[in-house]
Design an enzyme around this catalytic site. Structure first.
Site, PDB file in Angstrom:
ATOM      1  N   THR A 148       0.826  -1.219   0.000  1.00 23.61           N
ATOM      2  CA  THR A 148       0.000   0.000   0.000  1.00 23.61           C
ATOM      3  C   THR A 148       0.859   1.267   0.000  1.00 23.61           C
ATOM      4  O   THR A 148       2.009   1.241   0.477  1.00 23.61           O
ATOM      5  CB  THR A 148      -0.914  -0.014   1.253  1.00 23.61           C
ATOM      6  OG1 THR A 148      -1.407   1.299   1.497  1.00 23.61           O
ATOM      7  CG2 THR A 148      -0.170  -0.447   2.508  1.00 23.61           C
ATOM      8  N   ASP A 149       0.281   2.355  -0.485  1.00 27.34           N
ATOM      9  CA  ASP A 149       1.004   3.637  -0.440  1.00 27.34           C
ATOM     10  C   ASP A 149       1.193   4.118   0.999  1.00 27.34           C
ATOM     11  O   ASP A 149       1.980   5.020   1.259  1.00 27.34           O
ATOM     12  CB  ASP A 149       0.285   4.711  -1.278  1.00 27.34           C
ATOM     13  CG  ASP A 149      -1.120   5.075  -0.780  1.00 27.34           C
ATOM     14  OD1 ASP A 149      -1.619   4.409   0.144  1.00 27.34           O
ATOM     15  OD2 ASP A 149      -1.708   6.029  -1.325  1.00 27.34           O
ATOM     16  N   GLU A 150       0.466   3.494   1.942  1.00 30.29           N
ATOM     17  CA  GLU A 150       0.558   3.948   3.339  1.00 30.29           C
ATOM     18  C   GLU A 150       1.906   3.626   3.972  1.00 30.29           C
ATOM     19  O   GLU A 150       2.231   4.150   5.036  1.00 30.29           O
ATOM     20  CB  GLU A 150      -0.582   3.334   4.165  1.00 30.29           C
ATOM     21  CG  GLU A 150      -1.937   3.676   3.579  1.00 30.29           C
ATOM     22  CD  GLU A 150      -3.094   3.534   4.552  1.00 30.29           C
ATOM     23  OE1 GLU A 150      -2.853   3.512   5.764  1.00 30.29           O
ATOM     24  OE2 GLU A 150      -4.232   3.448   4.072  1.00 30.29           O
ATOM     25  N   TYR A 172      -1.606  -0.675  11.114  1.00 29.77           N
ATOM     26  CA  TYR A 172      -1.892  -1.310   9.815  1.00 29.77           C
ATOM     27  C   TYR A 172      -0.719  -1.119   8.857  1.00 29.77           C
ATOM     28  O   TYR A 172      -0.184  -2.085   8.306  1.00 29.77           O
ATOM     29  CB  TYR A 172      -3.183  -0.740   9.207  1.00 29.77           C
ATOM     30  CG  TYR A 172      -3.309  -0.998   7.714  1.00 29.77           C
ATOM     31  CD1 TYR A 172      -3.461  -2.293   7.212  1.00 29.77           C
ATOM     32  CD2 TYR A 172      -3.261   0.055   6.786  1.00 29.77           C
ATOM     33  CE1 TYR A 172      -3.563  -2.533   5.842  1.00 29.77           C
ATOM     34  CE2 TYR A 172      -3.363  -0.170   5.422  1.00 29.77           C
ATOM     35  CZ  TYR A 172      -3.507  -1.468   4.955  1.00 29.77           C
ATOM     36  OH  TYR A 172      -3.590  -1.707   3.592  1.00 29.77           O
ATOM     37  N   LYS A 176       1.914  -3.859   7.256  1.00 30.13           N
ATOM     38  CA  LYS A 176       2.079  -4.044   5.810  1.00 30.13           C
ATOM     39  C   LYS A 176       3.540  -3.826   5.402  1.00 30.13           C
ATOM     40  O   LYS A 176       4.058  -4.502   4.510  1.00 30.13           O
ATOM     41  CB  LYS A 176       1.173  -3.074   5.036  1.00 30.13           C
ATOM     42  CG  LYS A 176      -0.314  -3.355   5.120  1.00 30.13           C
ATOM     43  CD  LYS A 176      -0.734  -4.678   4.503  1.00 30.13           C
ATOM     44  CE  LYS A 176      -0.563  -4.735   2.998  1.00 30.13           C
ATOM     45  NZ  LYS A 176      -1.084  -6.027   2.454  1.00 30.13           N
TER      46      LYS A 176
END
Ligand code: NAD
Ligand code: TYD
Length: 360
Positions: A148-150, A172, A176
Protein backbone atom coordinates in the site's frame (compact mmCIF):
# COMPACT_ATOMS: atom_id res chain seq x y z
CA UNK A 1 23.98 -19.92 -5.31
CA UNK A 2 21.58 -16.98 -5.27
CA UNK A 3 21.91 -16.34 -9.00
CA UNK A 4 21.43 -20.05 -9.64
CA UNK A 5 18.12 -19.91 -7.83
CA UNK A 6 17.10 -16.74 -9.66
CA UNK A 7 17.79 -18.40 -13.00
CA UNK A 8 15.76 -21.42 -11.97
CA UNK A 9 12.86 -19.17 -11.10
CA UNK A 10 13.04 -17.39 -14.46
CA UNK A 11 13.14 -20.71 -16.30
CA UNK A 12 10.07 -21.88 -14.47
CA UNK A 13 8.20 -18.70 -15.40
CA UNK A 14 8.92 -19.03 -19.11
CA UNK A 15 8.10 -22.76 -19.10
CA UNK A 16 4.78 -22.11 -17.44
CA UNK A 17 4.00 -19.27 -19.81
CA UNK A 18 3.90 -21.75 -22.65
CA UNK A 19 1.74 -24.31 -20.85
CA UNK A 20 -2.05 -24.39 -21.46
CA UNK A 21 -3.83 -23.09 -18.40
CA UNK A 22 -1.93 -21.24 -15.69
CA UNK A 23 -3.02 -21.55 -12.10
CA UNK A 24 -3.03 -18.54 -9.83
CA UNK A 25 -3.55 -18.52 -6.09
CA UNK A 26 -5.43 -15.40 -4.99
CA UNK A 27 -5.26 -15.16 -1.21
CA UNK A 28 -7.89 -12.85 0.26
CA UNK A 29 -9.81 -13.32 -3.01
CA UNK A 30 -13.23 -13.08 -1.34
CA UNK A 31 -12.50 -9.53 -0.18
CA UNK A 32 -12.89 -6.25 -2.04
CA UNK A 33 -9.88 -5.92 -4.38
CA UNK A 34 -9.06 -9.64 -4.35
CA UNK A 35 -12.47 -10.52 -5.82
CA UNK A 36 -12.04 -7.95 -8.61
CA UNK A 37 -8.65 -9.53 -9.31
CA UNK A 38 -10.04 -13.09 -9.30
CA UNK A 39 -12.61 -11.95 -11.90
CA UNK A 40 -9.93 -10.39 -14.09
CA UNK A 41 -7.68 -13.48 -13.90
CA UNK A 42 -10.57 -15.85 -14.73
CA UNK A 43 -11.66 -13.65 -17.64
CA UNK A 44 -8.11 -13.92 -18.93
CA UNK A 45 -8.47 -17.69 -18.88
CA UNK A 46 -6.49 -18.57 -15.74
CA UNK A 47 -7.50 -21.20 -13.20
CA UNK A 48 -8.13 -19.19 -10.07
CA UNK A 49 -7.70 -20.71 -6.63
CA UNK A 50 -9.05 -18.45 -3.89
CA UNK A 51 -7.82 -19.03 -0.34
CA UNK A 52 -9.69 -16.84 2.12
CA UNK A 53 -10.34 -17.02 5.85
CA UNK A 54 -13.67 -15.21 5.43
CA UNK A 55 -13.13 -12.71 8.19
CA UNK A 56 -15.82 -10.03 8.62
CA UNK A 57 -14.45 -8.49 5.36
CA UNK A 58 -14.54 -11.65 3.25
CA UNK A 59 -17.72 -12.46 1.34
CA UNK A 60 -18.11 -15.47 -0.99
CA UNK A 61 -20.94 -13.60 -2.73
CA UNK A 62 -18.26 -11.38 -4.29
CA UNK A 63 -17.20 -14.42 -6.35
CA UNK A 64 -20.65 -15.65 -7.43
CA UNK A 65 -20.63 -14.05 -10.88
CA UNK A 66 -17.28 -15.71 -11.64
CA UNK A 67 -18.71 -19.08 -10.63
CA UNK A 68 -21.71 -18.56 -12.90
CA UNK A 69 -20.09 -16.59 -15.75
CA UNK A 70 -20.31 -18.02 -19.26
CA UNK A 71 -16.57 -17.64 -19.82
CA UNK A 72 -15.40 -18.19 -16.24
CA UNK A 73 -17.55 -21.02 -14.83
CA UNK A 74 -15.32 -23.94 -13.87
CA UNK A 75 -12.19 -21.81 -13.55
CA UNK A 76 -12.69 -20.91 -9.86
CA UNK A 77 -11.86 -23.06 -6.84
CA UNK A 78 -12.49 -21.79 -3.31
CA UNK A 79 -10.77 -22.84 -0.08
CA UNK A 80 -11.77 -21.38 3.24
CA UNK A 81 -8.54 -21.11 5.22
CA UNK A 82 -6.06 -18.93 7.04
CA UNK A 83 -2.76 -17.96 5.37
CA UNK A 84 -1.15 -18.28 8.82
CA UNK A 85 -2.00 -22.00 8.79
CA UNK A 86 1.07 -23.60 7.18
CA UNK A 87 -0.56 -27.03 6.89
CA UNK A 88 -3.58 -25.61 5.08
CA UNK A 89 -1.40 -23.55 2.76
CA UNK A 90 0.78 -26.59 1.95
CA UNK A 91 -2.35 -28.62 1.22
CA UNK A 92 -3.54 -26.05 -1.33
CA UNK A 93 -0.12 -25.77 -3.02
CA UNK A 94 0.37 -29.55 -3.19
CA UNK A 95 -3.12 -30.19 -4.54
CA UNK A 96 -3.50 -27.35 -7.03
CA UNK A 97 -0.05 -26.89 -8.59
CA UNK A 98 0.25 -23.12 -8.19
CA UNK A 99 2.14 -21.08 -10.84
CA UNK A 100 1.57 -17.59 -9.41
CA UNK A 101 0.56 -16.20 -6.03
CA UNK A 102 -1.03 -12.79 -5.50
CA UNK A 103 -1.40 -12.04 -1.82
CA UNK A 104 -4.34 -9.77 -1.02
CA UNK A 105 -5.10 -11.44 2.32
CA UNK A 106 -4.75 -8.88 5.07
CA UNK A 107 -6.39 -7.08 7.91
CA UNK A 108 -6.89 -3.75 6.17
CA UNK A 109 -8.66 -1.10 8.22
CA UNK A 110 -6.53 1.57 9.93
CA UNK A 111 -9.24 2.40 12.50
CA UNK A 112 -9.50 -1.25 13.56
CA UNK A 113 -5.70 -1.48 13.84
CA UNK A 114 -5.88 1.39 16.34
CA UNK A 115 -8.38 -0.57 18.42
CA UNK A 116 -6.24 -3.74 18.38
CA UNK A 117 -3.22 -4.67 16.25
CA UNK A 118 -2.71 -8.40 17.01
CA UNK A 119 -4.58 -9.81 14.02
CA UNK A 120 -2.73 -7.33 11.77
CA UNK A 121 0.65 -8.68 12.85
CA UNK A 122 -0.60 -12.25 12.41
CA UNK A 123 -2.01 -11.96 8.90
CA UNK A 124 -0.04 -9.08 7.40
CA UNK A 125 3.38 -10.32 8.58
CA UNK A 126 3.24 -13.93 9.79
CA UNK A 127 0.82 -14.98 7.05
CA UNK A 128 3.17 -13.53 4.42
CA UNK A 129 5.98 -15.65 5.86
CA UNK A 130 3.90 -18.83 5.58
CA UNK A 131 3.10 -18.07 1.93
CA UNK A 132 6.75 -17.24 1.10
CA UNK A 133 7.93 -20.55 2.55
CA UNK A 134 5.34 -22.46 0.50
CA UNK A 135 6.40 -20.58 -2.66
CA UNK A 136 10.04 -21.50 -2.02
CA UNK A 137 9.22 -25.19 -1.54
CA UNK A 138 7.09 -25.27 -4.67
CA UNK A 139 9.32 -23.01 -6.80
CA UNK A 140 6.45 -20.66 -7.57
CA UNK A 141 7.13 -18.51 -10.64
CA UNK A 142 5.95 -15.20 -9.10
CA UNK A 143 4.88 -13.98 -5.67
CA UNK A 144 3.09 -10.65 -5.76
CA UNK A 145 2.80 -8.97 -2.37
CA UNK A 146 0.00 -6.43 -2.57
CA UNK A 147 1.18 -3.58 -0.38
CA UNK A 148 0.00 0.00 0.00
CA UNK A 149 1.00 3.64 -0.44
CA UNK A 150 0.56 3.95 3.34
CA UNK A 151 4.01 2.39 3.91
CA UNK A 152 5.57 5.80 3.11
CA UNK A 153 3.66 7.50 5.91
CA UNK A 154 2.33 11.04 5.66
CA UNK A 155 3.86 13.05 2.80
CA UNK A 156 3.78 16.84 3.29
CA UNK A 157 5.11 17.76 -0.17
CA UNK A 158 5.99 16.06 -3.42
CA UNK A 159 5.35 12.38 -4.14
CA UNK A 160 6.98 9.24 -2.74
CA UNK A 161 9.28 7.28 -5.01
CA UNK A 162 9.85 3.56 -4.58
CA UNK A 163 13.38 4.22 -3.29
CA UNK A 164 12.17 6.56 -0.51
CA UNK A 165 12.43 5.58 3.14
CA UNK A 166 9.40 3.71 4.43
CA UNK A 167 7.87 5.50 7.40
CA UNK A 168 4.58 3.87 8.40
CA UNK A 169 2.76 5.63 11.25
CA UNK A 170 -0.11 3.35 12.25
CA UNK A 171 -0.25 -0.37 13.15
CA UNK A 172 -1.89 -1.31 9.81
CA UNK A 173 0.74 0.37 7.66
CA UNK A 174 3.55 -0.82 9.96
CA UNK A 175 2.36 -4.42 9.60
CA UNK A 176 2.08 -4.04 5.81
CA UNK A 177 5.62 -2.64 5.75
CA UNK A 178 6.85 -5.67 7.69
CA UNK A 179 5.12 -7.99 5.23
CA UNK A 180 6.54 -6.37 2.12
CA UNK A 181 10.08 -6.10 3.51
CA UNK A 182 9.98 -9.75 4.47
CA UNK A 183 8.74 -10.64 0.98
CA UNK A 184 11.53 -8.69 -0.73
CA UNK A 185 14.10 -10.32 1.58
CA UNK A 186 13.10 -13.68 0.06
CA UNK A 187 14.32 -12.37 -3.29
CA UNK A 188 17.70 -11.19 -1.99
CA UNK A 189 18.17 -14.16 0.36
CA UNK A 190 16.60 -17.02 -1.58
CA UNK A 191 16.02 -15.79 -5.14
CA UNK A 192 12.24 -16.14 -4.85
CA UNK A 193 10.80 -13.91 -7.61
CA UNK A 194 8.86 -11.46 -5.47
CA UNK A 195 7.22 -8.26 -6.73
CA UNK A 196 5.72 -5.68 -4.38
CA UNK A 197 2.92 -3.35 -5.48
CA UNK A 198 2.04 -0.19 -3.53
CA UNK A 199 -1.43 0.90 -4.56
CA UNK A 200 -3.28 4.05 -3.57
CA UNK A 201 -6.62 4.27 -1.74
CA UNK A 202 -8.90 2.02 -3.73
CA UNK A 203 -12.65 2.39 -4.35
CA UNK A 204 -15.27 0.48 -6.29
CA UNK A 205 -18.17 -1.95 -5.86
CA UNK A 206 -18.03 -4.67 -3.17
CA UNK A 207 -15.94 -2.73 -0.64
CA UNK A 208 -16.91 -3.56 2.95
CA UNK A 209 -18.88 -0.59 4.30
CA UNK A 210 -16.33 0.51 6.91
CA UNK A 211 -14.04 2.49 4.55
CA UNK A 212 -14.69 6.09 3.58
CA UNK A 213 -16.62 5.78 0.33
CA UNK A 214 -18.89 2.82 1.13
CA UNK A 215 -19.48 3.98 4.72
CA UNK A 216 -20.46 7.47 3.65
CA UNK A 217 -22.53 6.28 0.68
CA UNK A 218 -24.50 3.74 2.72
CA UNK A 219 -24.99 6.18 5.62
CA UNK A 220 -26.18 8.86 3.21
CA UNK A 221 -28.59 6.47 1.50
CA UNK A 222 -30.17 5.87 4.93
CA UNK A 223 -30.07 9.57 5.88
CA UNK A 224 -27.52 8.95 8.66
CA UNK A 225 -24.69 11.38 9.52
CA UNK A 226 -21.30 11.07 7.77
CA UNK A 227 -18.52 11.12 10.40
CA UNK A 228 -15.78 13.22 8.76
CA UNK A 229 -12.57 13.15 10.82
CA UNK A 230 -10.97 16.45 11.85
CA UNK A 231 -11.09 19.23 9.26
CA UNK A 232 -11.71 16.80 6.37
CA UNK A 233 -8.80 18.28 4.43
CA UNK A 234 -6.63 15.17 4.54
CA UNK A 235 -5.58 14.13 1.04
CA UNK A 236 -5.82 10.66 -0.48
CA UNK A 237 -4.97 9.54 -4.02
CA UNK A 238 -7.92 7.52 -5.37
CA UNK A 239 -7.58 4.46 -7.60
CA UNK A 240 -10.46 2.41 -8.99
CA UNK A 241 -10.40 -1.31 -8.07
CA UNK A 242 -10.36 -2.42 -11.72
CA UNK A 243 -7.36 -0.16 -12.41
CA UNK A 244 -5.59 -1.44 -9.28
CA UNK A 245 -6.11 -5.04 -10.49
CA UNK A 246 -5.06 -4.34 -14.06
CA UNK A 247 -1.80 -2.84 -12.73
CA UNK A 248 -1.12 -5.89 -10.55
CA UNK A 249 -1.80 -8.20 -13.49
CA UNK A 250 0.45 -6.11 -15.70
CA UNK A 251 3.27 -6.19 -13.12
CA UNK A 252 2.94 -9.94 -12.68
CA UNK A 253 4.00 -10.20 -16.32
CA UNK A 254 6.19 -7.14 -16.82
CA UNK A 255 7.59 -6.30 -13.37
CA UNK A 256 11.17 -7.09 -12.35
CA UNK A 257 11.56 -9.61 -9.51
CA UNK A 258 12.83 -7.98 -6.32
CA UNK A 259 11.31 -4.60 -7.23
CA UNK A 260 8.54 -2.54 -5.69
CA UNK A 261 6.14 -0.48 -7.85
CA UNK A 262 3.86 2.39 -6.90
CA UNK A 263 0.35 2.18 -8.38
CA UNK A 264 -1.20 5.66 -8.20
CA UNK A 265 -4.63 6.64 -9.46
CA UNK A 266 -3.42 10.18 -10.12
CA UNK A 267 -6.44 11.61 -8.28
CA UNK A 268 -5.44 13.46 -5.12
CA UNK A 269 -8.54 14.78 -3.41
CA UNK A 270 -9.44 15.92 0.09
CA UNK A 271 -11.88 13.79 2.05
CA UNK A 272 -14.28 16.73 1.96
CA UNK A 273 -14.21 16.79 -1.86
CA UNK A 274 -14.90 13.04 -1.94
CA UNK A 275 -17.75 13.44 0.57
CA UNK A 276 -19.37 16.22 -1.47
CA UNK A 277 -19.41 14.11 -4.66
CA UNK A 278 -20.98 11.19 -2.77
CA UNK A 279 -23.74 13.42 -1.37
CA UNK A 280 -24.31 15.14 -4.70
CA UNK A 281 -24.71 11.85 -6.55
CA UNK A 282 -27.30 10.71 -4.01
CA UNK A 283 -29.07 14.08 -3.92
CA UNK A 284 -28.48 14.32 -0.15
CA UNK A 285 -27.76 17.56 1.75
CA UNK A 286 -24.33 18.57 3.05
CA UNK A 287 -25.95 18.98 6.47
CA UNK A 288 -25.43 15.20 6.84
CA UNK A 289 -21.69 15.86 7.25
CA UNK A 290 -20.69 15.65 10.92
CA UNK A 291 -17.19 16.86 11.83
CA UNK A 292 -16.01 14.41 14.48
CA UNK A 293 -12.91 13.86 16.61
CA UNK A 294 -9.94 13.03 14.39
CA UNK A 295 -8.28 9.62 13.99
CA UNK A 296 -5.20 9.55 16.27
CA UNK A 297 -1.96 9.96 14.28
CA UNK A 298 -4.02 10.58 11.13
CA UNK A 299 -1.74 10.67 8.07
CA UNK A 300 -2.39 14.03 6.42
CA UNK A 301 -1.53 13.20 2.85
CA UNK A 302 -0.53 10.27 0.67
CA UNK A 303 1.01 10.87 -2.72
CA UNK A 304 2.99 8.41 -4.82
CA UNK A 305 5.07 8.93 -7.93
CA UNK A 306 3.98 6.57 -10.70
CA UNK A 307 6.81 7.12 -13.19
CA UNK A 308 8.40 3.68 -12.66
CA UNK A 309 5.18 1.88 -13.59
CA UNK A 310 4.32 4.37 -16.33
CA UNK A 311 7.70 3.75 -17.95
CA UNK A 312 6.68 0.10 -18.41
CA UNK A 313 3.55 1.25 -20.27
CA UNK A 314 0.68 1.04 -17.74
CA UNK A 315 -1.96 3.77 -17.28
CA UNK A 316 -5.17 3.87 -15.20
CA UNK A 317 -8.38 3.95 -17.24
CA UNK A 318 -11.12 5.17 -14.86
CA UNK A 319 -11.77 8.92 -14.46
CA UNK A 320 -12.14 9.83 -10.79
CA UNK A 321 -15.46 11.65 -10.67
CA UNK A 322 -17.19 9.29 -13.10
CA UNK A 323 -15.78 6.30 -11.20
CA UNK A 324 -16.91 7.64 -7.82
CA UNK A 325 -20.42 8.51 -9.06
CA UNK A 326 -20.84 5.10 -10.69
CA UNK A 327 -19.63 3.38 -7.52
CA UNK A 328 -22.05 5.39 -5.37
CA UNK A 329 -24.88 4.34 -7.71
CA UNK A 330 -23.76 0.73 -7.32
CA UNK A 331 -24.29 1.02 -3.55
CA UNK A 332 -27.65 2.71 -4.11
CA UNK A 333 -28.75 -0.16 -6.35
CA UNK A 334 -27.23 -3.04 -4.37
CA UNK A 335 -28.68 -2.76 -0.89
CA UNK A 336 -29.10 -6.56 -0.95
CA UNK A 337 -25.27 -6.80 -0.96
CA UNK A 338 -24.44 -4.37 1.85
CA UNK A 339 -27.50 -4.31 4.12
CA UNK A 340 -26.83 -7.77 5.59
CA UNK A 341 -23.23 -6.66 6.30
CA UNK A 342 -24.36 -3.67 8.36
CA UNK A 343 -25.54 -5.83 11.24
CA UNK A 344 -24.04 -7.91 14.09
CA UNK A 345 -20.27 -7.41 14.25
CA UNK A 346 -20.46 -4.25 12.12
CA UNK A 347 -22.87 -2.55 14.52
CA UNK A 348 -20.63 -3.41 17.49
CA UNK A 349 -17.63 -1.97 15.66
CA UNK A 350 -19.61 1.10 14.56
CA UNK A 351 -20.62 1.84 18.13
CA UNK A 352 -17.07 1.42 19.40
CA UNK A 353 -15.59 3.60 16.67
CA UNK A 354 -18.28 6.27 16.31
CA UNK A 355 -20.51 6.05 19.42
CA UNK A 356 -18.77 8.82 21.33
CA UNK A 357 -17.88 10.77 18.19
CA UNK A 358 -21.49 10.93 17.00
CA UNK A 359 -23.12 10.90 20.43
CA UNK A 360 -25.06 7.67 19.73
P1 NAD B 1 -10.51 -6.43 2.40
O1 NAD B 1 -10.44 -6.17 3.87
O2 NAD B 1 -11.73 -6.08 1.65
O3 NAD B 1 -10.26 -7.98 2.13
C1 NAD B 1 -9.30 -8.74 2.79
C2 NAD B 1 -9.60 -10.21 2.51
O4 NAD B 1 -8.58 -11.00 3.14
C3 NAD B 1 -10.94 -10.68 3.10
O5 NAD B 1 -11.62 -11.47 2.15
C4 NAD B 1 -10.55 -11.50 4.30
O6 NAD B 1 -11.46 -12.53 4.62
C5 NAD B 1 -9.20 -12.06 3.86
N1 NAD B 1 -8.31 -12.42 4.98
C6 NAD B 1 -8.04 -11.68 6.08
N2 NAD B 1 -7.20 -12.36 6.88
C7 NAD B 1 -6.94 -13.54 6.27
C8 NAD B 1 -6.13 -14.66 6.59
N3 NAD B 1 -5.44 -14.70 7.73
N4 NAD B 1 -6.08 -15.69 5.73
C9 NAD B 1 -6.80 -15.68 4.57
N5 NAD B 1 -7.60 -14.65 4.23
C10 NAD B 1 -7.65 -13.58 5.06
O7 NAD B 1 -9.22 -5.75 1.80
P2 NAD B 1 -8.97 -4.99 0.42
O8 NAD B 1 -9.33 -3.58 0.60
O9 NAD B 1 -9.55 -5.78 -0.68
O10 NAD B 1 -7.38 -5.06 0.35
C11 NAD B 1 -6.73 -6.17 -0.26
C12 NAD B 1 -5.23 -5.95 -0.20
O11 NAD B 1 -4.90 -4.74 -0.87
C13 NAD B 1 -4.68 -5.82 1.22
O12 NAD B 1 -3.46 -6.50 1.29
C14 NAD B 1 -4.48 -4.32 1.41
O13 NAD B 1 -3.45 -4.05 2.32
C15 NAD B 1 -4.13 -3.91 -0.01
N6 NAD B 1 -4.46 -2.50 -0.35
C16 NAD B 1 -5.74 -2.04 -0.14
C17 NAD B 1 -6.05 -0.73 -0.51
C18 NAD B 1 -7.44 -0.17 -0.28
O14 NAD B 1 -7.61 1.06 -0.40
N7 NAD B 1 -8.45 -0.98 0.00
C19 NAD B 1 -5.07 0.09 -1.08
C20 NAD B 1 -3.78 -0.42 -1.28
C21 NAD B 1 -3.51 -1.74 -0.91
P1 TYD C 1 -10.12 4.92 4.91
O1 TYD C 1 -11.17 4.60 3.90
O2 TYD C 1 -10.23 4.32 6.27
O3 TYD C 1 -8.71 4.60 4.24
P2 TYD C 1 -7.22 4.96 4.78
O4 TYD C 1 -7.26 5.37 6.19
O5 TYD C 1 -6.57 3.63 4.62
O6 TYD C 1 -6.71 6.02 3.85
O7 TYD C 1 -10.08 6.50 5.10
C1 TYD C 1 -9.84 7.37 4.01
C2 TYD C 1 -9.79 8.77 4.56
O8 TYD C 1 -11.08 9.11 5.08
C3 TYD C 1 -8.83 8.93 5.73
O9 TYD C 1 -8.20 10.20 5.65
C4 TYD C 1 -9.72 8.88 6.95
C5 TYD C 1 -11.03 9.48 6.45
N1 TYD C 1 -12.25 8.93 7.11
C6 TYD C 1 -13.12 9.81 7.75
O10 TYD C 1 -12.94 11.05 7.75
N2 TYD C 1 -14.19 9.28 8.40
C7 TYD C 1 -14.43 7.94 8.44
O11 TYD C 1 -15.43 7.51 9.07
C8 TYD C 1 -13.54 7.06 7.75
C9 TYD C 1 -13.76 5.58 7.75
C10 TYD C 1 -12.45 7.61 7.11
Amino acid sequence: MRDGLRNTAHKILSMKQTSKTQTILVTGGAGFIGSHFARLAARRGMRVIVLDKLTYAGNPENLEDIRRGRKTAGLLEFYRGDICNAEMVEHVFAREGIDFVVNFAAETHVDRSLLGAGSFIDTDVRGVHVLLEACLRHKTARFIQVSTDEVYGSVAEGSSKESDTLSPRNPYSAAKTGGELLARSYWTSHGLPVIVTRGSNTYGPNQYPEKLLPLFATNAIDGQPLPLYGDGLQVRDWLHATDHCSAIFFLMEKGEPGEAYNVPGGNERTNLEMTRVILDELGRPESLIRRVEDRPGHDRRYSIDGSKLRALGWRPAVLWEQGVRKTVRWYAENGSWWRPLRSGEFLEYYKRQYGKRLGI
